[in-house]
Design a protein around this motif. Structure first.
Motif, PDB file in Angstrom:
ATOM      1  N   GLN A  59       0.844  -1.193   0.000  1.00 32.45           N
ATOM      2  CA  GLN A  59       0.000   0.000   0.000  1.00 32.45           C
ATOM      3  C   GLN A  59       0.883   1.248   0.000  1.00 32.45           C
ATOM      4  O   GLN A  59       0.583   2.237  -0.689  1.00 32.45           O
ATOM      5  CB  GLN A  59      -0.916   0.008   1.217  1.00 32.45           C
ATOM      6  CG  GLN A  59      -1.896   1.171   1.270  1.00 32.45           C
ATOM      7  CD  GLN A  59      -2.941   1.105   0.180  1.00 32.45           C
ATOM      8  OE1 GLN A  59      -2.899   1.885  -0.765  1.00 32.45           O
ATOM      9  NE2 GLN A  59      -3.884   0.176   0.301  1.00 32.45           N
ATOM     10  N   ASN A  60       1.966   1.199   0.750  1.00 39.31           N
ATOM     11  CA  ASN A  60       2.917   2.306   0.753  1.00 39.31           C
ATOM     12  C   ASN A  60       3.480   2.537  -0.644  1.00 39.31           C
ATOM     13  O   ASN A  60       3.610   3.683  -1.091  1.00 39.31           O
ATOM     14  CB  ASN A  60       4.048   2.002   1.739  1.00 39.31           C
ATOM     15  CG  ASN A  60       5.113   3.070   1.768  1.00 39.31           C
ATOM     16  OD1 ASN A  60       6.034   3.062   0.960  1.00 39.31           O
ATOM     17  ND2 ASN A  60       5.004   4.004   2.708  1.00 39.31           N
ATOM     18  N   LEU A  87       1.005   4.140  -3.012  1.00 37.17           N
ATOM     19  CA  LEU A  87       0.886   5.577  -2.781  1.00 37.17           C
ATOM     20  C   LEU A  87       2.191   6.317  -3.079  1.00 37.17           C
ATOM     21  O   LEU A  87       2.168   7.528  -3.332  1.00 37.17           O
ATOM     22  CB  LEU A  87       0.404   5.826  -1.357  1.00 37.17           C
ATOM     23  CG  LEU A  87      -1.042   5.336  -1.183  1.00 37.17           C
ATOM     24  CD1 LEU A  87      -1.440   5.278   0.281  1.00 37.17           C
ATOM     25  CD2 LEU A  87      -2.014   6.201  -1.969  1.00 37.17           C
ATOM     26  N   THR A 131      -5.315   0.162   5.873  1.00 37.06           N
ATOM     27  CA  THR A 131      -4.845   1.211   4.969  1.00 37.06           C
ATOM     28  C   THR A 131      -5.656   1.290   3.693  1.00 37.06           C
ATOM     29  O   THR A 131      -5.649   2.319   3.009  1.00 37.06           O
ATOM     30  CB  THR A 131      -3.363   1.006   4.608  1.00 37.06           C
ATOM     31  OG1 THR A 131      -3.203  -0.263   3.952  1.00 37.06           O
ATOM     32  CG2 THR A 131      -2.482   1.044   5.859  1.00 37.06           C
ATOM     33  N   THR A 149       1.347   5.975   4.635  1.00 38.04           N
ATOM     34  CA  THR A 149       0.675   6.172   3.350  1.00 38.04           C
ATOM     35  C   THR A 149       0.942   7.547   2.727  1.00 38.04           C
ATOM     36  O   THR A 149       0.083   8.088   2.033  1.00 38.04           O
ATOM     37  CB  THR A 149      -0.844   5.962   3.510  1.00 38.04           C
ATOM     38  OG1 THR A 149      -1.343   6.857   4.519  1.00 38.04           O
ATOM     39  CG2 THR A 149      -1.179   4.530   3.894  1.00 38.04           C
TER      40      THR A 149
END
Length: 387
Positions: A114-115, A118, A259, A300
């Motif tokens: 997820q990081n 983003l 997240t 994030t």
């Protein structure tokens, strides 16, 4: 209260038919799709971010100095890529069905990917390097642990989302009327939240297609080579399980993971929409972007500061909190979310929140990178158009 929205929105189950009106059309029929398409929050006002951006610049001209690349981004990305490669190595001999495989995939893998999703979002705005080409190439590097090539395609669709917020047929972040017909129930919304990574990956291509360029081809070639190396070229260091770990990480990152709440929290309307606001003759602006200021922003790139990001897409993640504090009077009264986990929970189980809860507009906006609306990019700067 987990969400700051204290009001209760009118039911998303509206049919618009009188008690003795026509029978409800069969799900999936053209009539049902048309009826549900009308059930979005249609607005006749301009998207709010340009107006607020101009007002903020007038009140605080110093915010323009916050724009520009953030050098820290490349180091964070490199660290997260290295972490994912290491865990993929660590799990090379761990069976896919092992609890350890899934625990590491959910806790570390999903958060890390997820990081990286983003990070690619940040890089798509040219906020890692000053050179646009350096950003394109670095996005391909950030894409590696995601295991599926998407960074080159994401950029034009995402920039179109900014330039065409809520515009029907251009903003591919909007659910389609077809999705509304089949997924606007508790089970349907649970399915959507569980598999939303596939909706976000496939929906844009169903709305309109962008032309393939050499950067898209490079994205595919590099990703396939990386995946193949994990499976076949580095025995003893990686295995097929290593690639499965990365794929699982990407799936869980866009599934029922805290997240992943940002996908829904950013633009789904949880607020009460009054009849006056719906009246085309007297319509007031409908809130359509929502921020979150909680701790998950640490993982994030501060994407939770979403009103701030749409107001100033050229301000990088490290300076969005400064923007918020500088122009706090513009953001203090805007509706916000206090928990992404609660956003997902309420989206699934609250019958008054669902797939229809998005603001749409008929006109405005521009497409980046060509596609079916290529004529609408004539007023873009060359550096804003996909190479």
């Amino acid at each position: 209260m987990a969400s700051s929205t204290a009001t209760t929105k009118t039911s998303s189950k509206r049919t618009g038919a009188a008690a003795n009106g026509p029978a409800t059309p069969a799900p999936g029929s053209p009539e049902a799709i048309e009826a549900n398409d009308r059930d979005f929050f249609w607005t006749y006002t301009e998207e709010p971010h340009r107006t607020r951006r101009l007002a903020i610049i007038k009140a605080h001209p110093e915010v323009t100095k916050l724009c520009g690349p953030e050098p820290l981004t490349k180091y964070v990305v490199a660290g997260v890529v290295a972490l994912q490669v290491y865990i993929a190595h660590f799990l090379r001999d761990t069976p896919f069905w092992s609890w350890k495989f899934w625990a590491l995939g959910y806790v570390f893998g999903a958060t890390a990917n997820q990081n990286l999703f983003l990070a690619i979002h940040e890089i798509s705005h040219n906020l890692a390097f000053r050179s646009p080409m350096a950003n394109r190439l670095f996005a391909i590097f950030a894409n590696l642990p995601i295991a599926v090539p998407y960074s080159a395609s994401f950029r034009p669709y995402h920039l179109t989302h900014h330039k065409s917020l809520g515009v029907d047929g251009l903003d591919t972040d909007l659910p389609t009327a077809f999705e509304v017909v089949f997924l606007d129930s508790i089970l349907g919304k649970a399915f959507f939240c569980t598999f939303q990574i596939f909706f976000y990956a496939l929906r844009p291509m169903m709305v309109y297609q962008i032309p393939m360029t050499w950067i898209h081809l490079l994205n595919v070639v590099v990703q396939v080579a990386f995946d193949y190396a994990l499976v076949a070229l580095l025995p003893g260091y990686f295995s097929g399980n290593s690639l499965l770990y990365l794929l699982l990480s990407s799936f869980l990152a866009g599934s029922l993971h805290p997240t992943a709440g940002h996908f829904i929290a950013e633009h789904y309307v949880y607020e009460k929409i009054t009849p006056t606001a719906r009246d085309p003759a007297n319509q007031l602006p409908i809130p359509e972007t929502f921020s979150y200021y909680g701790p998950l922003n640490f993982f994030t790139y501060n994407v939770g500061l979403h009103n701030e990001h749409h107001d100033f897409p050229a301000v990088p993640w490290t300076r969005l909190p400064v923007l918020h504090e500088t122009a706090k009077e513009f953001y203090a009264d805007l509706p916000q979310h206090r928990s992404w986990t609660y956003v997902i929970w309420r989206f699934i189980f609250d019958e008054e929140v669902g797939m229809r809860c998005r603001v749409k507009r008929r006109q405005g906006g521009r497409v980046v990178g060509g596609g079916t609306a290529v004529a609408k990019i004539a007023d873009w700067k060359e550096t804003e158009i996909e190479a």
